[in-house]
Scaffold this active site. Structure first.
Site, mmCIF file in Angstrom:
data_model
loop_
_atom_site.group_PDB
_atom_site.id
_atom_site.type_symbol
_atom_site.label_atom_id
_atom_site.label_comp_id
_atom_site.label_asym_id
_atom_site.label_seq_id
_atom_site.Cartn_x
_atom_site.Cartn_y
_atom_site.Cartn_z
ATOM 1 N N PHE A 245 -11.307 -5.827 -2.075
ATOM 2 C CA PHE A 245 -10.080 -5.251 -1.558
ATOM 3 C C PHE A 245 -9.678 -6.127 -0.378
ATOM 4 C CE2 PHE A 245 -7.970 -0.836 -0.895
ATOM 5 C CZ PHE A 245 -7.168 -1.032 -1.998
ATOM 6 N N GLN B 34 2.068 -0.074 8.972
ATOM 7 C CA GLN B 34 1.788 -1.103 7.975
ATOM 8 C C GLN B 34 2.831 -1.081 6.859
ATOM 9 O OE1 GLN B 34 -1.718 -0.990 5.082
ATOM 10 N NE2 GLN B 34 -2.435 -2.437 6.605
ATOM 11 N N HIS C 285 4.193 -2.690 3.081
ATOM 12 C CA HIS C 285 3.771 -3.322 1.840
ATOM 13 C C HIS C 285 4.992 -4.052 1.279
ATOM 14 C CE1 HIS C 285 2.333 -3.781 -2.258
ATOM 15 N NE2 HIS C 285 1.128 -3.496 -1.821
ATOM 16 N N LEU D 84 4.832 2.016 -4.663
ATOM 17 C CA LEU D 84 4.285 0.670 -4.677
ATOM 18 C C LEU D 84 4.228 0.015 -6.041
ATOM 19 C CD1 LEU D 84 1.219 0.740 -2.298
ATOM 20 C CD2 LEU D 84 3.628 0.330 -1.819
ATOM 21 N N GLU E 82 0.082 -5.599 -6.026
ATOM 22 C CA GLU E 82 0.031 -7.056 -5.909
ATOM 23 C C GLU E 82 -0.097 -7.735 -7.272
ATOM 24 O OE1 GLU E 82 -1.640 -7.481 -1.721
ATOM 25 O OE2 GLU E 82 0.112 -6.448 -2.460
ATOM 26 N N ARG F 136 0.323 -10.973 2.416
ATOM 27 C CA ARG F 136 1.142 -9.775 2.324
ATOM 28 C C ARG F 136 2.166 -9.666 3.458
ATOM 29 N NH1 ARG F 136 -1.437 -3.698 2.064
ATOM 30 N NH2 ARG F 136 -2.282 -4.105 0.004
ATOM 31 N N HIS G 171 4.071 1.968 4.743
ATOM 32 C CA HIS G 171 2.962 2.406 3.914
ATOM 33 C C HIS G 171 1.930 3.256 4.659
ATOM 34 C CE1 HIS G 171 0.323 2.357 0.572
ATOM 35 N NE2 HIS G 171 -0.546 1.525 1.063
ATOM 36 N N ARG H 115 -4.591 -1.834 9.475
ATOM 37 C CA ARG H 115 -5.664 -1.163 8.758
ATOM 38 C C ARG H 115 -6.097 -1.985 7.567
ATOM 39 N NH1 ARG H 115 -4.970 2.462 3.662
ATOM 40 N NH2 ARG H 115 -3.189 1.093 3.358
HETATM 41 C C1 LIG Z 1 0.507 5.018 -2.019
HETATM 42 C C2 LIG Z 1 -0.663 5.062 -1.096
HETATM 43 C C3 LIG Z 1 -1.872 4.498 -1.491
HETATM 44 C C4 LIG Z 1 -2.971 4.534 -0.631
HETATM 45 N N1 LIG Z 1 -4.136 3.965 -1.061
HETATM 46 C C5 LIG Z 1 -5.220 3.986 -0.256
HETATM 47 C C6 LIG Z 1 -6.450 3.419 -0.679
HETATM 48 O O1 LIG Z 1 -6.561 2.872 -1.776
HETATM 49 N N2 LIG Z 1 -7.516 3.481 0.162
HETATM 50 C C7 LIG Z 1 -7.437 4.088 1.375
HETATM 51 O O2 LIG Z 1 -8.441 4.121 2.076
HETATM 52 N N3 LIG Z 1 -6.293 4.649 1.795
HETATM 53 C C8 LIG Z 1 -5.182 4.608 1.023
HETATM 54 N N4 LIG Z 1 -4.008 5.185 1.459
HETATM 55 C C9 LIG Z 1 -3.990 5.913 2.738
HETATM 56 C C10 LIG Z 1 -4.686 7.271 2.615
HETATM 57 O O3 LIG Z 1 -4.389 7.817 1.363
HETATM 58 C C11 LIG Z 1 -4.251 8.268 3.675
HETATM 59 O O4 LIG Z 1 -4.289 7.677 4.914
HETATM 60 C C12 LIG Z 1 -5.170 9.484 3.714
HETATM 61 O O5 LIG Z 1 -5.306 10.029 2.442
HETATM 62 C C13 LIG Z 1 -4.694 10.543 4.680
HETATM 63 O O6 LIG Z 1 -5.489 11.698 4.543
HETATM 64 P P1 LIG Z 1 -5.370 12.914 5.532
HETATM 65 O O7 LIG Z 1 -6.436 13.872 5.206
HETATM 66 O O8 LIG Z 1 -5.311 12.413 6.915
HETATM 67 O O9 LIG Z 1 -3.935 13.527 5.257
HETATM 68 P P2 LIG Z 1 -3.175 13.988 3.926
HETATM 69 O O10 LIG Z 1 -3.959 13.810 2.699
HETATM 70 O O11 LIG Z 1 -1.840 13.366 4.016
HETATM 71 O O12 LIG Z 1 -3.044 15.541 4.129
HETATM 72 C C14 LIG Z 1 -2.251 16.120 5.123
HETATM 73 C C15 LIG Z 1 -2.382 17.607 5.026
HETATM 74 O O13 LIG Z 1 -1.720 18.209 6.126
HETATM 75 C C16 LIG Z 1 -0.930 19.260 5.693
HETATM 76 N N5 LIG Z 1 0.194 19.417 6.603
HETATM 77 C C17 LIG Z 1 1.026 18.456 7.057
HETATM 78 N N6 LIG Z 1 1.958 18.999 7.865
HETATM 79 C C18 LIG Z 1 1.699 20.316 7.920
HETATM 80 C C19 LIG Z 1 2.322 21.419 8.573
HETATM 81 N N7 LIG Z 1 3.413 21.294 9.315
HETATM 82 N N8 LIG Z 1 1.801 22.647 8.402
HETATM 83 C C20 LIG Z 1 0.720 22.826 7.624
HETATM 84 N N9 LIG Z 1 0.091 21.816 6.992
HETATM 85 C C21 LIG Z 1 0.580 20.588 7.138
HETATM 86 C C22 LIG Z 1 -0.509 18.879 4.295
HETATM 87 O O14 LIG Z 1 -0.192 20.028 3.554
HETATM 88 C C23 LIG Z 1 -1.754 18.207 3.779
HETATM 89 O O15 LIG Z 1 -2.630 19.165 3.250
HETATM 90 C C24 LIG Z 1 -2.879 5.141 0.632
HETATM 91 C C25 LIG Z 1 -1.679 5.712 1.025
HETATM 92 C C26 LIG Z 1 -0.563 5.653 0.192
HETATM 93 C C27 LIG Z 1 0.734 6.183 0.675
#
Ligand SMILES: Cc1cc2nc3c(=O)[nH]c(=O)nc-3n(C[C@H](O)[C@H](O)[C@H](O)COP(=O)(O)OP(=O)(O)OC[C@H]3O[C@@H](n4cnc5c(N)ncnc54)[C@H](O)[C@@H]3O)c2cc1C
Ligand code: SF4
Ligand code: SF4
Ligand code: FES
Lengths: 523, 324
Positions: free
Chosen positions: A119, A233, A235, A245, A248, A279, A347, A381
């Site tokens: 990666f 960040q 993309h 997305l 790549e 990138r 992203h 990141r």
């Molecule tokens: C397309 C894409 C691909 C990615 N691929 C990768 C990857 O391959 N590897 C990697 O390491 N990372 C990747 N990331 C980044 C990673 O997915 C995220 O940073 C990570 O999943 C965030 O997790 P989290 O638990 O912080 O929040 P989230 O999973 O975003 O969860 C947020 C939670 O908060 C809740 N919430 C938000 N606001 C409120 C509110 N006002 N009231 C109540 N609840 C609320 C939501 O309901 C949700 O349950 C990717 C991101 C994207 C966009």
């Protein structure tokens, strides 16, 4: 309704769910509630495809925690908190194995161990994955384990405010979306895990519609500092309409990037590597083309083309089936016949709620995951480190919270605090108001993309700050047209917009203040 | 870019304001390449801010946006408007909430019943590894073992199959396809230790044996998961584990035996039941199609002439079973 819990977790993505799980495992007697604006399995963690980094050394036998640590600090452009990174990387193998032990499906090597692949930005192949659905399977596994442990969920509850008194956490106020009732959750410990805020770039973002930084905005209003907000960040190839997305792979197979004159413009920026340049460089070049008016115009804004046609129908169908399906589903474009409309897309948000090993400035308030800035990503990141971040620090916060909660007491949330949020919501329906949600949001996304995007120039940043200030002013006259209380999504839109506007201003001001180029921030 | 005016006919119901549900019509100009979800967003932002629906990822991965489009449950965010128009057609495109779930408002339905059923049916892995040893080492899992549950773990809990399921249509307490799929996924995970308890729950009343084998869930799964294969496997497992004492299982057995002996059913001798009847056909879709197609239940049941071919199918089925 008033609820009382020992621990309230806001957010049911990977970060929030691991915290909940770890809290009940650490001390089964603490009461834990998880509040989420979407059902847990719908959280944005589900969108992560690539994988999660851990130096398991299943692939490269000589991989070590130190190498992972070094890659991460280097990737952060030396801005990460190195003690936190050390914790992150040293916990990584155990936390990934633990997930595996709990039933998360992973792709496997022939010897039955968890498969690992390369990666970006790492010297060893250490990204653990489950096909192209790593985040999805991690999220479902954690949700299943929370069900198993009987964790209490308040689904479709929207966080309105974080309450504290005398430097100590009192709990949160939230809206039950289904009934419209404003409810208090009194708790001496609150863990914020509300995910990222990169949706402030709206159509130019790969994020879910709800990645609006609600927890960050609530923390900010409660007086908790945010950190490193300028670091976003990007993309290079997001779809024009949705920002989703295009991986790549499309350029790797030999796709061309074209401007509206039909020119392979990368020749001017990276004559040797062309489309396969780094990138950041490709994203910057694309942005320059758009700003200079070399993009195609459309309802959804200007864009460039990713042309695969010369590869031939056969090669596209065989080698890039997922990219083909993606552009057909979301753009209605078959890359065999037409070029794919693309442009750089926001992203990931490196910045967030300032926290030291998940603890914020207010006693009892923790922040983990993308909403937090602990900071393990510094100015940029590494792919595969953010899933790791939510797991490692979600777990840490869950454990610490379970140890801390029994020692502490919350007095309660004052009726005045509840009245304040209720009055604000009530005021949105005022007849003298006329500004429309869709218009302000569109302008916010546009000014962020145009002025606070990849390329950061003082003049434009100033313009961005100015425009955001004006938009916030206009927001004061925003009109909530839906006056119902049952599942009022119009209200949710407005609350989210308010949060995005507040945070967008933080991003723009911080970007203006940081005069150097560092990591994702290019001046 | 090609543009066209298209009509949308959308189900509306706000329990606070409307005595009964009704349909609203909207006509908007859309560009080729627009998804149903974008059209809904456009309508909400430009025409009717009260229009209520769920959406989150916009990328077909979170499962929020499932609705019925022209009568078929699918994801709004992965469905192209253009694909629903014929020739120079301009709609109307009909959009309604998922079926078999209570409507909260407009296109938003209550999915808590799915959550409850997941909980009741042990939809999680109970690992063999003791708590204090977690994180020390990996289970070794072969790629084949992973492949067995790979497709099933694609489920995004969107509820489309729940909405389309024919058994759900007559019995809301029915376990439902996504929950059966989860049970399959868990029971075939080599790391799990709950197989027997889970299967007992899954085969209880309103459970596995009530499936009518109609294939609608598989046909409508938004992630193209072969749900029916999972249901088959669960049934086989129930027999293997000797969970044959329930009514449903006895039925399945009777069907199985009849077809093997006669090539058709002795329906009159089967206890009359309203539910679970067709459900038992799953043992032998093939044999049934041969024996039953277009026939009314005869009183005197004769062996069909092609019985040898039926037996051949049986032996092949048995052989296949052995290979697993
Ligand atoms: C397309 C894409 C691909 C990615 N691929 C990768 C990857 O391959 N590897 C990697 O390491 N990372 C990747 N990331 C980044 C990673 O997915 C995220 O940073 C990570 O999943 C965030 O997790 P989290 O638990 O912080 O929040 P989230 O999973 O975003 O969860 C947020 C939670 O908060 C809740 N919430 C938000 N606001 C409120 C509110 N006002 N009231 C109540 N609840 C609320 C939501 O309901 C949700 O349950 C990717 C991101 C994207 C966009
Ligand atoms: S095959 Fe069974 S589970 Fe699937 S839709 Fe039909 S009755 Fe429902
Ligand atoms: S099985 Fe398919 S249709 Fe059913 S909930 Fe899961 S993804 Fe949706
Ligand atoms: S919005 Fe997530 S699946 Fe459609």
């Amino acid at each position: 309704m008033d609820h009382r819990y020992d621990i309230v977790i806001v957010g049911a993505g990977g970060g929030g769910l691991f915290a909940a799980l770890e809290a009940v495992r650490t001390n089964p007697r603490v009461s834990v509630a998880v509040i989420s604006k979407v059902y847990p399995t719908r959280s944005h963690t589900s969108a992560a495809q690539g994988g999660v980094n851990a130096a398991l050394a299943n692939k490269d036998k000589d991989d070590t925690v130190e190498l992972h640590l070094f890659d991460t600090v280097k990737g952060s452009d030396y801005l990460a908190d190195q003690d936190a990174v050390e914790y992150l990387c040293s916990q990584a193998p155990a936390v990934v194995r633990e997930l595996e032990n709990l039933g998360a499906p992973f792709s496997r090597f022939a010897d039955g161990t968890i498969a690992q692949r390369p990666f970006g930005g790492t010297v060893k192949d250490r990204c653990c994955y489950c096909a192209d659905k790593t985040g999805h399977t991690i999220l479902h596994t954690l949700f299943e384990q929370c069900l198993r442990r009987g964790v209490t969920f308040f689904n479709e509850y929207f966080l309105l405010s974080l309450e504290h008194a005398d430097g100590a956490c009192q709990g949160v106020i939230a809206l039950d979306m289904r009934t419209g009732a404003i409810e208090t959750f009194v708790a001496p410990v609150v863990i914020l895990a509300t995910g990222g805020h990169a949706k402030m770039y709206w159509n130019r973002s790969s994020n879910a519609a709800g990645n609006t930084g609600d927890g960050q905005a609530a923390a900010l209003r409660a007086g908790i500092p945010l950190k490193d907000m300028e670091f976003i960040q990007f993309h290079p190839t997001g779809l024009r309409k949705s920002g989703l997305l295009v991986t790549e792979g499309a350029r790797g197979e030999g796709g061309y990037l074209l401007n509206r004159h039909g020119e392979r413009f990368m020749a001017r920026y990276a004559p040797q590597k062309m489309e396969l340049g780094p990138r950041d460089l490709v994203a910057r070049s694309m942005e320059t083309e758009i700003i200079e008016g070399n993009g195609f115009e459309s309802d959804a804004g200007s864009y460039l083309e990713l042309d695969l046609r010369h590869l031939g129908a056969e090669a596209i169908r065989k080698k890039l089936p997922q990219i083909r399906e993606l552009s057909m589903h979301f753009e209605g474009v078959d890359p065999v016949e037409e070029p794919i409309p693309v442009r750089p897309t926001a992203h990931y948000a490196m910045g967030g709620i300032d926290a030291t090993m998940a603890k914020t400035a207010v006693r009892g308030v923790y922040a983990v995951g993308e909403c937090a800035c602990i900071s393990v990503h510094g100015a940029n990141r590494l792919g595969g480190n953010s899933l790791l971040d939510i797991l490692v620090f979600g777990k840490l916060a869950g454990r610490e919270a379970a140890l801390e909660a029994p020692e502490r007491n919350a007095h309660g949330i004052t009726p005045a605090a509840v009245r304040r949020v209720a009055d604000e919501i009530g005021s949105y329906t005022g007849h003298e108001r006329y500004e429309r949600y869709g218009i302000i949001r569109e302008e916010m996304g546009k000014t962020m993309g145009d002025n606070v995007g990849i390329y950061r120039v003082e003049e434009r940043l100033r313009k961005g700050v100015e425009e955001l200030r004006a938009l916030r002013e206009r927001f004061r006259r925003i009109r909530l047209f839906d006056t119902g209380t049952v599942y009022n999504t119009n209200l949710i839109q407005i609350l989210e917009l308010k949060n995005m506007l507040d945070l967008a201003l933080c991003v723009a001001v911080a970007a203006l203040e940081r005069q150097e180029s560092r990591g994702s921030h290019y001046r | 870019m090609e543009r066209r005016e298209v009509s949308f006919r959308i189900y509306r119901y706000n329990p606070q304001a409307d005595r009964t549900p009704f349909y609203d019509n909207f006509r908007i100009a859309v560009e080729k390449g627009i998804t149903i979800l974008r059209a809904l967003n456009h309508i909400k932002e430009q025409l009717e801010p009260r229009l209520t629906f769920r959406a989150f990822c916009q990328a077909g991965i979170c499962g929020s946006c499932a609705v019925r489009i022209n009568g078929v449950s699918r994801l709004a965010c992965t469905t192209q408007v253009w694909d629903l128009l014929t020739g120079s057609g301009d709609g109307p495109i009909l959009i309604e909430p998922l079926g078999n779930l209570e409507v909260i408002r407009d296109l938003v339905v209550d999915i808590n019943p799915i959550m409850e059923k997941l909980k009741r049916n042990y939809s999680w892995v109970r690992p063999a590894i003791p708590e204090e040893e977690m994180g020390r080492k990996e289970h070794l899992v072969s790629d084949g073992e992973f492949e067995t549950i790979n497709a099933a773990s694609d489920c995004i809990l969107c509820g489309s199959c729940y909405s389309e399921c024919s058994m759900m249509g007559v019995n809301r307490r029915y376990i439902s396809p996504p929950v059966l799929l989860k049970a399959f996924r868990m029971n075939n995970d080599t790391r799990d230790t709950l197989g027997c308890e889970r299967l007992r729950e899954v085969t209880a009343d309103n459970g596995l044996w009530d499936c009518t084998h109609c294939h609608r869930c598989t046909e409508h799964c938004t992630k193209k998961i072969p749900i029916m294969d999972g249901i088959h496997r669960l049934r086989e497992e129930a027999f293997e584990r000797g969970m044959t004492q329930s009514e449903g299982a006895r039925h399945a057995r009777a069907f199985y035996d009849d077809i093997r002996d006669l090539g058709r059913l002795k329906e009159v001798t089967l206890p009359l039941r309203t539910k679970g009847m067709l459900g038992s056909l799953k043992m032998l879709p093939l044999a049934l199609r041969m024996g039953l197609k277009g026939r009314r239940p005869p009183l005197l049941v004769k062996r069909i002439p092609q019985i040898e071919r039926v037996r051949e199918i049986y032996s092949r089925l048995e052989a296949n079973r052995g290979e697993r």
